[in-house]
Design a protein around this motif. Sequence first.
Motif, mmCIF file in Angstrom:
data_model
loop_
_atom_site.group_PDB
_atom_site.id
_atom_site.type_symbol
_atom_site.label_atom_id
_atom_site.label_comp_id
_atom_site.label_asym_id
_atom_site.label_seq_id
_atom_site.Cartn_x
_atom_site.Cartn_y
_atom_site.Cartn_z
ATOM 1 N N THR A 35 47.995 10.353 50.185
ATOM 2 C CA THR A 35 47.252 9.124 49.879
ATOM 3 C C THR A 35 48.026 8.189 48.948
ATOM 4 O OG1 THR A 35 46.096 10.224 48.049
ATOM 5 C CG2 THR A 35 44.973 10.203 50.174
ATOM 6 N N LYS A 36 48.792 8.767 47.991
ATOM 7 C CA LYS A 36 49.471 7.893 47.017
ATOM 8 C C LYS A 36 50.987 7.845 47.194
ATOM 9 C CE LYS A 36 45.892 8.278 43.478
ATOM 10 N NZ LYS A 36 45.551 8.588 42.087
ATOM 11 N N GLY A 37 51.539 8.853 47.895
ATOM 12 C CA GLY A 37 52.985 8.886 48.116
ATOM 13 C C GLY A 37 53.714 9.656 47.019
ATOM 14 N N GLU A 38 54.945 10.090 47.338
ATOM 15 C CA GLU A 38 55.680 10.925 46.372
ATOM 16 C C GLU A 38 56.023 10.206 45.063
ATOM 17 O OE1 GLU A 38 59.030 13.229 47.787
ATOM 18 O OE2 GLU A 38 59.470 13.940 45.747
ATOM 19 N N PRO A 39 56.483 8.931 45.099
ATOM 20 C CA PRO A 39 56.819 8.291 43.815
ATOM 21 C C PRO A 39 55.626 8.269 42.853
ATOM 22 C CG PRO A 39 57.715 7.022 45.629
ATOM 23 C CD PRO A 39 56.848 8.076 46.247
ATOM 24 N N ALA A 40 54.418 8.036 43.381
ATOM 25 C CA ALA A 40 53.224 8.041 42.515
ATOM 26 C C ALA A 40 52.979 9.456 41.992
ATOM 27 C CB ALA A 40 52.004 7.542 43.292
ATOM 28 N N PHE A 41 53.151 10.468 42.873
ATOM 29 C CA PHE A 41 52.994 11.859 42.421
ATOM 30 C C PHE A 41 53.971 12.158 41.290
ATOM 31 C CE2 PHE A 41 54.761 16.170 42.538
ATOM 32 C CZ PHE A 41 53.634 16.887 42.134
ATOM 33 N N ARG A 42 55.207 11.695 41.408
ATOM 34 C CA ARG A 42 56.220 11.989 40.378
ATOM 35 C C ARG A 42 55.874 11.325 39.038
ATOM 36 N NH1 ARG A 42 58.142 16.600 42.175
ATOM 37 N NH2 ARG A 42 58.837 16.439 44.325
ATOM 38 N N ARG A 43 55.238 10.179 39.094
ATOM 39 C CA ARG A 43 54.813 9.532 37.831
ATOM 40 C C ARG A 43 53.661 10.314 37.213
ATOM 41 N NH1 ARG A 43 55.908 4.862 40.939
ATOM 42 N NH2 ARG A 43 53.725 4.581 41.518
ATOM 43 N N ILE A 44 52.740 10.747 38.054
ATOM 44 C CA ILE A 44 51.603 11.547 37.557
ATOM 45 C C ILE A 44 52.128 12.855 36.955
ATOM 46 C CG2 ILE A 44 49.566 12.866 38.308
ATOM 47 C CD1 ILE A 44 49.171 10.597 40.461
ATOM 48 N N GLU A 45 53.116 13.438 37.638
ATOM 49 C CA GLU A 45 53.719 14.701 37.172
ATOM 50 C C GLU A 45 54.407 14.491 35.814
ATOM 51 O OE1 GLU A 45 57.261 15.960 39.451
ATOM 52 O OE2 GLU A 45 56.468 17.992 39.463
ATOM 53 N N ARG A 46 55.153 13.385 35.694
ATOM 54 C CA ARG A 46 55.839 13.082 34.427
ATOM 55 C C ARG A 46 54.831 12.952 33.288
ATOM 56 N NH1 ARG A 46 57.623 7.159 34.424
ATOM 57 N NH2 ARG A 46 55.342 7.044 34.365
ATOM 58 N N ASP A 47 53.745 12.243 33.543
ATOM 59 C CA ASP A 47 52.748 12.024 32.491
ATOM 60 C C ASP A 47 52.024 13.319 32.126
ATOM 61 O OD1 ASP A 47 53.569 9.439 32.602
ATOM 62 O OD2 ASP A 47 51.841 8.689 33.722
ATOM 63 N N ALA A 48 51.752 14.149 33.135
ATOM 64 C CA ALA A 48 51.084 15.436 32.867
ATOM 65 C C ALA A 48 52.017 16.335 32.052
ATOM 66 C CB ALA A 48 50.694 16.114 34.180
ATOM 67 N N LEU A 49 53.299 16.314 32.392
ATOM 68 C CA LEU A 49 54.272 17.121 31.636
ATOM 69 C C LEU A 49 54.341 16.644 30.183
ATOM 70 C CD1 LEU A 49 56.561 19.317 31.678
ATOM 71 C CD2 LEU A 49 58.150 17.408 32.002
ATOM 72 N N ALA A 50 54.350 15.337 30.007
ATOM 73 C CA ALA A 50 54.419 14.778 28.639
ATOM 74 C C ALA A 50 53.238 15.277 27.812
ATOM 75 C CB ALA A 50 54.436 13.252 28.708
#
Length: 171
Positions: free
Chosen positions: A49-64
């Motif tokens: 639904t959001k695409g990989e680049p959006a997933f990677r931003r969500i992943e970065r923020d969750a990791l932070a």
Amino acid sequence: MLYFLNGFMGSGKSYWGRRWATAFDLEFHDLDDVIERQEGMTISELFKTKGEPAFRRIERDALARMCSKSNAIIACGGGTPCFHDNMKRMSRAGITIWLKTPLEALVERLLPELGHRPVIAHTNADTLAGFIEGKLAEREPFYHRCVYHFYTPYLTDENFKKILDKCKRHS
Ligand SMILES: Nc1ncnc2c1ncn2[C@@H]1O[C@H](COP(=O)(O)OP(=O)(O)OP(=O)(O)O)[C@@H](O)[C@H]1O
Ligand SMILES: O=C(O)C1=C[C@@H](O)[C@@H](O)[C@H](O)C1
Ligand SMILES: [Mg+2]
């Protein structure tokens, strides 16, 4: 102390992370699960639904957000150290560990799971091994930056305990 488990999909980050957290009385957080709960959908749905680049931003923020915890094991996603400044962030916040697994074991574990892992969903029994080989070549330079490298066929609880003891001596 924070311990970040990294490595390719199927290398056992969730398996060992959960096990060591129980054995050594640490919190456990699985970054993929954290993201799924937060977004209210599976990682596969998120990719769709959001695409990989959006997933990677969500992943970065969750990791932070995970980096502000203490005394926890974080099982990262297979791609986590390879995007944004995630590797640098993990190295600053705690101890990074690479779970290195032979290609044959990855293929055996991932083949029944293609439907749940969007990065390999387009492969099949004939193409999975070749695809993993290529992806590993791309990703190993990132995994190599982890401080500890564990070869998973010989992995035991004792390996992780040695790291824990070392960290305790230095704290
Ligand atoms: N040492 C082991 N003994 C038995 N089963 C294992 C072992 N390591 C991993 N497995 C199994 O292999 C599969 C993949 O492991 P796991 O889900 O922990 O990988 P992962 O690194 O978290 O993958 P992902 O990046 O996709 O989240 C699981 O079914 C897990 O139970
Ligand atoms: O290797 C990857 O890029 C991924 C691994 C999984 O843990 C998930 O984070 C997602 O499916 C992407
Ligand atoms: Mg996992």
